[in-house]
Design a protein around this motif. Structure first.
Motif, PDB file in Angstrom:
ATOM      1  N   ASP A   1       0.827  -1.213   0.000  1.00 11.73           N
ATOM      2  CA  ASP A   1       0.000   0.000   0.000  1.00 11.73           C
ATOM      3  C   ASP A   1       0.868   1.274   0.000  1.00 11.73           C
ATOM      4  O   ASP A   1       0.652   2.165  -0.790  1.00 11.73           O
ATOM      5  CB  ASP A   1      -0.900  -0.033   1.245  1.00 11.73           C
ATOM      6  N   LYS A   2       1.845   1.339   0.894  1.00 13.01           N
ATOM      7  CA  LYS A   2       2.711   2.512   1.022  1.00 13.01           C
ATOM      8  C   LYS A   2       4.160   2.068   1.169  1.00 13.01           C
ATOM      9  O   LYS A   2       4.464   1.100   1.863  1.00 13.01           O
ATOM     10  CB  LYS A   2       2.342   3.344   2.260  1.00 13.01           C
ATOM     11  N   PHE A   3       5.042   2.789   0.512  1.00  7.48           N
ATOM     12  CA  PHE A   3       6.478   2.593   0.645  1.00  7.48           C
ATOM     13  C   PHE A   3       6.989   3.663   1.604  1.00  7.48           C
ATOM     14  O   PHE A   3       6.727   4.854   1.393  1.00  7.48           O
ATOM     15  CB  PHE A   3       7.169   2.752  -0.709  1.00  7.48           C
ATOM     16  N   ARG A   4       7.700   3.256   2.637  1.00  4.50           N
ATOM     17  CA  ARG A   4       8.179   4.198   3.651  1.00  4.50           C
ATOM     18  C   ARG A   4       9.692   4.157   3.745  1.00  4.50           C
ATOM     19  O   ARG A   4      10.301   3.087   3.662  1.00  4.50           O
ATOM     20  CB  ARG A   4       7.574   3.859   5.008  1.00  4.50           C
ATOM     21  N   VAL A   5      10.276   5.324   3.941  1.00  6.54           N
ATOM     22  CA  VAL A   5      11.720   5.424   4.128  1.00  6.54           C
ATOM     23  C   VAL A   5      12.034   6.286   5.336  1.00  6.54           C
ATOM     24  O   VAL A   5      11.316   7.232   5.647  1.00  6.54           O
ATOM     25  CB  VAL A   5      12.446   5.994   2.885  1.00  6.54           C
ATOM     26  N   ASN A   6      13.085   5.925   5.997  1.00 10.93           N
ATOM     27  CA  ASN A   6      13.669   6.713   7.072  1.00 10.93           C
ATOM     28  C   ASN A   6      15.029   7.120   6.531  1.00 10.93           C
ATOM     29  O   ASN A   6      15.874   6.268   6.285  1.00 10.93           O
ATOM     30  CB  ASN A   6      13.797   5.839   8.321  1.00 10.93           C
ATOM     31  N   VAL A   7      15.217   8.415   6.282  1.00 13.59           N
ATOM     32  CA  VAL A   7      16.454   8.884   5.655  1.00 13.59           C
ATOM     33  C   VAL A   7      17.166   9.887   6.546  1.00 13.59           C
ATOM     34  O   VAL A   7      16.549  10.566   7.370  1.00 13.59           O
ATOM     35  CB  VAL A   7      16.197   9.523   4.269  1.00 13.59           C
ATOM     36  N   LYS A   8      18.477   9.976   6.371  1.00 16.18           N
ATOM     37  CA  LYS A   8      19.280  10.996   7.013  1.00 16.18           C
ATOM     38  C   LYS A   8      19.725  11.965   5.924  1.00 16.18           C
ATOM     39  O   LYS A   8      20.297  11.547   4.922  1.00 16.18           O
ATOM     40  CB  LYS A   8      20.476  10.381   7.723  1.00 16.18           C
ATOM     41  N   LEU A   9      19.420  13.232   6.128  1.00 15.21           N
ATOM     42  CA  LEU A   9      19.795  14.270   5.176  1.00 15.21           C
ATOM     43  C   LEU A   9      20.942  15.087   5.760  1.00 15.21           C
ATOM     44  O   LEU A   9      20.882  15.523   6.910  1.00 15.21           O
ATOM     45  CB  LEU A   9      18.613  15.192   4.894  1.00 15.21           C
ATOM     46  N   THR A  10      21.976  15.285   4.962  1.00 16.66           N
ATOM     47  CA  THR A  10      23.121  16.096   5.373  1.00 16.66           C
ATOM     48  C   THR A  10      23.050  17.427   4.652  1.00 16.66           C
ATOM     49  O   THR A  10      22.837  17.467   3.449  1.00 16.66           O
ATOM     50  CB  THR A  10      24.437  15.381   5.013  1.00 16.66           C
ATOM     51  N   PHE A  11      23.219  18.502   5.425  1.00 10.65           N
ATOM     52  CA  PHE A  11      23.187  19.824   4.814  1.00 10.65           C
ATOM     53  C   PHE A  11      24.243  20.724   5.446  1.00 10.65           C
ATOM     54  O   PHE A  11      24.688  20.497   6.570  1.00 10.65           O
ATOM     55  CB  PHE A  11      21.798  20.453   4.913  1.00 10.65           C
ATOM     56  N   GLU A  12      24.630  21.737   4.691  1.00  9.09           N
ATOM     57  CA  GLU A  12      25.636  22.688   5.134  1.00  9.09           C
ATOM     58  C   GLU A  12      24.953  23.816   5.901  1.00  9.09           C
ATOM     59  O   GLU A  12      23.902  24.296   5.479  1.00  9.09           O
ATOM     60  CB  GLU A  12      26.347  23.248   3.901  1.00  9.09           C
ATOM     61  N   VAL A  13      25.529  24.213   7.014  1.00 14.24           N
ATOM     62  CA  VAL A  13      24.970  25.315   7.789  1.00 14.24           C
ATOM     63  C   VAL A  13      25.867  26.546   7.664  1.00 14.24           C
ATOM     64  O   VAL A  13      27.078  26.436   7.528  1.00 14.24           O
ATOM     65  CB  VAL A  13      24.768  24.952   9.276  1.00 14.24           C
ATOM     66  N   ASP A  14      25.232  27.701   7.703  1.00 20.36           N
ATOM     67  CA  ASP A  14      25.973  28.958   7.652  1.00 20.36           C
ATOM     68  C   ASP A  14      26.527  29.248   9.042  1.00 20.36           C
ATOM     69  O   ASP A  14      25.801  29.205  10.034  1.00 20.36           O
ATOM     70  CB  ASP A  14      25.049  30.099   7.225  1.00 20.36           C
TER      71      ASP A  14
END
Length: 68
Positions: free
Chosen positions: A54-67
């Motif tokens: 019915d539903k595909f679920r993901v648990n992801v880690k996002l990396t981003f640059e901070v100022d």
């Protein structure tokens, strides 16, 4: 000074595919978080309804640059 990176964890789902769930996570998060650099798929799962996925679920880690 070098770059500073931060990691956040995001949950997302899609009725289409894991790939679509990942895209949803990145696109939704990028509305409030700038400079996303990468995504790491931490976990995948799915829900089942009437004998079909019915539903595909993901648990992801996002990396981003901070100022700084």
């Amino acid at each position: 000074m070098g770059k500073v990176l931060k990691v956040i964890e995001v949950l997302s789902e899609s009725g289409e595919s894991y790939e679509d769930a990942i895209k949803n996570a990145v696109e939704s998060t990028s509305k409030s978080v700038r400079h996303i650099r990468s995504v790491y798929i931490n976990e995948q799962s799915a829900t089942v309804k009437d004998g079909k996925v019915d539903k595909f679920r993901v648990n992801v880690k996002l990396t981003f640059e901070v100022d700084v």
